[in-house]
Design a protein around this motif. Structure first.
Motif, PDB file in Angstrom:
ATOM      1  N   GLY A 254      24.713  39.546  72.023  1.00  0.00           N
ATOM      2  CA  GLY A 254      25.358  38.632  71.087  1.00  0.00           C
ATOM      3  C   GLY A 254      26.486  39.263  70.302  1.00  0.00           C
ATOM      4  O   GLY A 254      27.505  38.618  70.029  1.00  0.00           O
ATOM      5  N   GLY A 255      26.340  40.531  69.924  1.00  0.00           N
ATOM      6  CA  GLY A 255      27.392  41.197  69.166  1.00  0.00           C
ATOM      7  C   GLY A 255      28.694  41.291  69.935  1.00  0.00           C
ATOM      8  O   GLY A 255      29.788  41.153  69.364  1.00  0.00           O
ATOM      9  N   GLN A 256      28.594  41.535  71.248  1.00  0.00           N
ATOM     10  CA  GLN A 256      29.802  41.567  72.073  1.00  0.00           C
ATOM     11  C   GLN A 256      30.450  40.193  72.122  1.00  0.00           C
ATOM     12  O   GLN A 256      31.680  40.069  72.026  1.00  0.00           O
ATOM     13  CB  GLN A 256      29.476  42.040  73.484  1.00  0.00           C
ATOM     14  N   LEU A 257      29.656  39.135  72.252  1.00  0.00           N
ATOM     15  CA  LEU A 257      30.199  37.778  72.315  1.00  0.00           C
ATOM     16  C   LEU A 257      30.881  37.385  71.004  1.00  0.00           C
ATOM     17  O   LEU A 257      31.936  36.738  71.009  1.00  0.00           O
ATOM     18  CB  LEU A 257      29.090  36.789  72.652  1.00  0.00           C
ATOM     19  N   VAL A 258      30.305  37.788  69.874  1.00  0.00           N
ATOM     20  CA  VAL A 258      30.929  37.516  68.583  1.00  0.00           C
ATOM     21  C   VAL A 258      32.260  38.261  68.477  1.00  0.00           C
ATOM     22  O   VAL A 258      33.281  37.701  68.044  1.00  0.00           O
ATOM     23  CB  VAL A 258      29.977  37.915  67.436  1.00  0.00           C
ATOM     24  N   ALA A 259      32.259  39.539  68.893  1.00  0.00           N
ATOM     25  CA  ALA A 259      33.484  40.332  68.837  1.00  0.00           C
ATOM     26  C   ALA A 259      34.556  39.773  69.769  1.00  0.00           C
ATOM     27  O   ALA A 259      35.750  39.747  69.426  1.00  0.00           O
ATOM     28  CB  ALA A 259      33.174  41.783  69.192  1.00  0.00           C
ATOM     29  N   LEU A 260      34.152  39.323  70.959  1.00  0.00           N
ATOM     30  CA  LEU A 260      35.117  38.722  71.889  1.00  0.00           C
ATOM     31  C   LEU A 260      35.689  37.414  71.340  1.00  0.00           C
ATOM     32  O   LEU A 260      36.885  37.121  71.508  1.00  0.00           O
ATOM     33  CB  LEU A 260      34.455  38.480  73.240  1.00  0.00           C
ATOM     34  N   SER A 261      34.853  36.633  70.678  1.00  0.00           N
ATOM     35  CA  SER A 261      35.336  35.391  70.062  1.00  0.00           C
ATOM     36  C   SER A 261      36.378  35.696  68.993  1.00  0.00           C
ATOM     37  O   SER A 261      37.424  35.034  68.917  1.00  0.00           O
ATOM     38  CB  SER A 261      34.163  34.613  69.459  1.00  0.00           C
ATOM     39  N   LEU A 262      36.087  36.702  68.162  1.00  0.00           N
ATOM     40  CA  LEU A 262      37.054  37.098  67.137  1.00  0.00           C
ATOM     41  C   LEU A 262      38.336  37.614  67.788  1.00  0.00           C
ATOM     42  O   LEU A 262      39.443  37.295  67.345  1.00  0.00           O
ATOM     43  CB  LEU A 262      36.442  38.173  66.239  1.00  0.00           C
ATOM     44  N   GLY A 263      38.184  38.401  68.857  1.00  0.00           N
ATOM     45  CA  GLY A 263      39.352  38.914  69.555  1.00  0.00           C
ATOM     46  C   GLY A 263      40.208  37.811  70.151  1.00  0.00           C
ATOM     47  O   GLY A 263      41.447  37.874  70.118  1.00  0.00           O
ATOM     48  N   ALA A 264      39.566  36.781  70.704  1.00  0.00           N
ATOM     49  CA  ALA A 264      40.314  35.650  71.254  1.00  0.00           C
ATOM     50  C   ALA A 264      41.094  34.935  70.157  1.00  0.00           C
ATOM     51  O   ALA A 264      42.261  34.567  70.336  1.00  0.00           O
ATOM     52  CB  ALA A 264      39.359  34.686  71.957  1.00  0.00           C
TER      53      ALA A 264
ATOM     54  N   LYS B 134      27.391  54.808  68.899  1.00  0.00           N
ATOM     55  CA  LYS B 134      26.383  55.789  68.505  1.00  0.00           C
ATOM     56  C   LYS B 134      25.509  55.181  67.411  1.00  0.00           C
ATOM     57  O   LYS B 134      26.025  54.565  66.473  1.00  0.00           O
ATOM     58  CB  LYS B 134      27.046  57.065  67.996  1.00  0.00           C
ATOM     59  N   ILE B 135      24.202  55.368  67.512  1.00  0.00           N
ATOM     60  CA  ILE B 135      23.248  54.766  66.580  1.00  0.00           C
ATOM     61  C   ILE B 135      22.369  55.871  66.000  1.00  0.00           C
ATOM     62  O   ILE B 135      21.723  56.615  66.740  1.00  0.00           O
ATOM     63  CB  ILE B 135      22.364  53.725  67.289  1.00  0.00           C
TER      64      ILE B 135
ATOM     65  N   LEU C 132      31.117  43.767  66.477  1.00  0.00           N
ATOM     66  CA  LEU C 132      30.173  44.254  67.484  1.00  0.00           C
ATOM     67  C   LEU C 132      29.011  44.983  66.827  1.00  0.00           C
ATOM     68  O   LEU C 132      27.841  44.775  67.183  1.00  0.00           O
ATOM     69  CB  LEU C 132      30.909  45.183  68.451  1.00  0.00           C
ATOM     70  N   PHE C 133      29.307  45.833  65.842  1.00  0.00           N
ATOM     71  CA  PHE C 133      28.275  46.613  65.149  1.00  0.00           C
ATOM     72  C   PHE C 133      27.230  45.734  64.473  1.00  0.00           C
ATOM     73  O   PHE C 133      26.060  46.122  64.356  1.00  0.00           O
ATOM     74  CB  PHE C 133      28.920  47.500  64.074  1.00  0.00           C
ATOM     75  N   THR C 134      27.625  44.552  63.989  1.00  0.00           N
ATOM     76  CA  THR C 134      26.746  43.769  63.119  1.00  0.00           C
ATOM     77  C   THR C 134      25.470  43.294  63.804  1.00  0.00           C
ATOM     78  O   THR C 134      24.506  42.938  63.125  1.00  0.00           O
ATOM     79  CB  THR C 134      27.485  42.535  62.567  1.00  0.00           C
ATOM     80  N   ASP C 135      25.451  43.298  65.131  1.00  0.00           N
ATOM     81  CA  ASP C 135      24.284  42.765  65.843  1.00  0.00           C
ATOM     82  C   ASP C 135      23.336  43.855  66.338  1.00  0.00           C
ATOM     83  O   ASP C 135      22.320  43.552  66.957  1.00  0.00           O
ATOM     84  CB  ASP C 135      24.756  41.930  67.042  1.00  0.00           C
ATOM     85  N   VAL C 136      23.653  45.114  66.048  1.00  0.00           N
ATOM     86  CA  VAL C 136      22.853  46.227  66.561  1.00  0.00           C
ATOM     87  C   VAL C 136      21.523  46.328  65.803  1.00  0.00           C
ATOM     88  O   VAL C 136      21.509  46.454  64.576  1.00  0.00           O
ATOM     89  CB  VAL C 136      23.627  47.555  66.461  1.00  0.00           C
ATOM     90  N   HIS C 137      20.427  46.272  66.518  1.00  0.00           N
ATOM     91  CA  HIS C 137      19.068  46.484  65.981  1.00  0.00           C
ATOM     92  C   HIS C 137      18.675  45.491  64.890  1.00  0.00           C
ATOM     93  O   HIS C 137      17.709  45.721  64.166  1.00  0.00           O
ATOM     94  CB  HIS C 137      18.925  47.901  65.431  1.00  0.00           C
TER      95      HIS C 137
ATOM     96  N   ARG D 204      35.540  54.762  63.657  1.00  0.00           N
ATOM     97  CA  ARG D 204      35.405  56.106  64.220  1.00  0.00           C
ATOM     98  C   ARG D 204      34.629  57.018  63.279  1.00  0.00           C
ATOM     99  O   ARG D 204      34.206  58.102  63.679  1.00  0.00           O
ATOM    100  CB  ARG D 204      36.786  56.701  64.494  1.00  0.00           C
ATOM    101  N   ARG D 205      34.446  56.588  62.039  1.00  0.00           N
ATOM    102  CA  ARG D 205      33.641  57.303  61.056  1.00  0.00           C
ATOM    103  C   ARG D 205      32.332  56.531  60.853  1.00  0.00           C
ATOM    104  O   ARG D 205      32.284  55.314  61.029  1.00  0.00           O
ATOM    105  CB  ARG D 205      34.385  57.408  59.717  1.00  0.00           C
ATOM    106  N   PRO D 206      31.243  57.222  60.492  1.00  0.00           N
ATOM    107  CA  PRO D 206      29.948  56.536  60.360  1.00  0.00           C
ATOM    108  C   PRO D 206      29.976  55.387  59.352  1.00  0.00           C
ATOM    109  O   PRO D 206      30.569  55.498  58.285  1.00  0.00           O
ATOM    110  CB  PRO D 206      29.008  57.659  59.899  1.00  0.00           C
ATOM    111  N   ILE D 207      29.311  54.295  59.723  1.00  0.00           N
ATOM    112  CA  ILE D 207      29.184  53.113  58.873  1.00  0.00           C
ATOM    113  C   ILE D 207      27.701  52.870  58.634  1.00  0.00           C
ATOM    114  O   ILE D 207      26.917  52.776  59.589  1.00  0.00           O
ATOM    115  CB  ILE D 207      29.833  51.884  59.536  1.00  0.00           C
ATOM    116  N   LEU D 208      27.296  52.766  57.371  1.00  0.00           N
ATOM    117  CA  LEU D 208      25.907  52.500  57.020  1.00  0.00           C
ATOM    118  C   LEU D 208      25.646  50.999  57.041  1.00  0.00           C
ATOM    119  O   LEU D 208      26.419  50.217  56.465  1.00  0.00           O
ATOM    120  CB  LEU D 208      25.586  53.046  55.633  1.00  0.00           C
ATOM    121  N   VAL D 209      24.559  50.594  57.696  1.00  0.00           N
ATOM    122  CA  VAL D 209      24.136  49.194  57.709  1.00  0.00           C
ATOM    123  C   VAL D 209      22.791  49.125  56.987  1.00  0.00           C
ATOM    124  O   VAL D 209      21.779  49.624  57.481  1.00  0.00           O
ATOM    125  CB  VAL D 209      24.010  48.644  59.137  1.00  0.00           C
TER     126      VAL D 209
END
Length: 289
Positions: A34-44, A151-152, A192-197, A236-241
């Protein structure tokens, strides 16, 4: 590891239509991530606005699953052709079947922010970044397989999830691709990151692991996905979720996340709703809250 440009790449069909055949999904399912699909929608949607516009928010509803082995088509509609704020609706189709719909709002960047002195944010939790001497985070050895381009870092491995715990989670995410990208593309990576785990937080109090999921976990999928972009961020730098499931009931769980850049800035707020189906005949531990 998959190339992030290919992972989030789109082919132009016409002025308002785009497609992707590079869909990714976990090995155990035919569904695209799902995260890829959300990112692709935003990219479109980004491909239909000027380069000086950045995303302010996006709001996605998933109506059906997307098959990762087939091409997805993204059709963009112009909602509000404003001068400073514009809106786009992106519909994702497979074989003319509507699978998801995303509304994106964009705002033109200003050369100078005259409101810069008036700001505040929720403070970032006092925790060490990955690699720091006292950091409790470890690179997830399982992560997302099949060369997932993120990276996770976690404090709990998937095997640890069998022990009930509160519905909270903190993870660090980072793009291993160190090339320089535009701010628009950086926002796509953040999406894309927002849907991880995120789904595992919903059932964390019941001690249910995700990989592989037990048979009594019949379904756990995202059905709503909302992102508010606050500030620019370099993935490219770590992001805390920092994530918490606020409520689970009637087969739906609501999860809220705050995303912080490595320099402690709050860069995005995310709210998602997941559909959960657990075998009603199975006996699970009492939830730990």
């Amino acid at each position: 590891m998959l190339d992030i440009d290919e992972f989030l790449g789109l082919e132009r069909v016409d002025e308002w239509t785009f497609s992707s055949s590079q869909l990714w999904g976990a090995p155990a399912t035919v569904n695209a991530f799902g995260g890829q699909l959300v990112a692709l929608s935003l990219g479109a949607a980004f491909k239909t606005v000027p380069d000086n516009y950045i995303a302010r928010s996006l709001h996605t509803q998933f109506m059906d699953c997307v098959d990762k082995t087939r091409t997805a088509t993204f059709k963009v509609q112009d909602n509000a052709p404003g001068s400073r704020i514009v809106s786009r609706t992106v519909q994702c189709f497979q074989d003319e079947r509507l699978a998801m719909q995303t509304v994106c709002s964009f705002i033109a960047q200003k050369a100078q922010d005259f409101q810069a002195q008036f700001k505040h944010q929720t403070p970032m939790p006092e925790i060490e970044q990955p690699g720091a001497g006292n950091s409790a985070f470890m690179l997830d050895p399982q992560g997302y397989p099949n060369e997932f381009p993120v990276k996770i870092w976690v404090t709990e491995l998937d095997s640890d999830l069998v022990t009930p715990a509160p519905a909270k989670q903190r993870i660090w995410l980072e793009s291993p691709d160190k090339r320089t990208h535009s701010e628009q593309f950086q926002q796509c990576i953040l999406a894309l990151f927002t849907d991880v785990h995120f789904t595992r937080v919903i059932v964390r109090p019941f001690g249910i692991r995700m990989a592989p999921p037990p048979r009594h976990l019949r379904k756990i999928v995202s059905i709503d996905h909302h992102i508010w972009f606050h500030q620019s961020v370099d993935p490219r730098r770590p992001i805390l979720v920092d994530t918490e499931c606020k409520q689970l009931g009637a087969g739906r769980g609501v999860v809220q996340s705050e995303m912080y850049a490595h320099d402690r800035r709050l860069v995005a707020t995310v709210v998602q709703e997941g559909r959960v189906e657990i075998d009603p005949h199975v006996r699970l531990p009492s939830p730990k809250l």
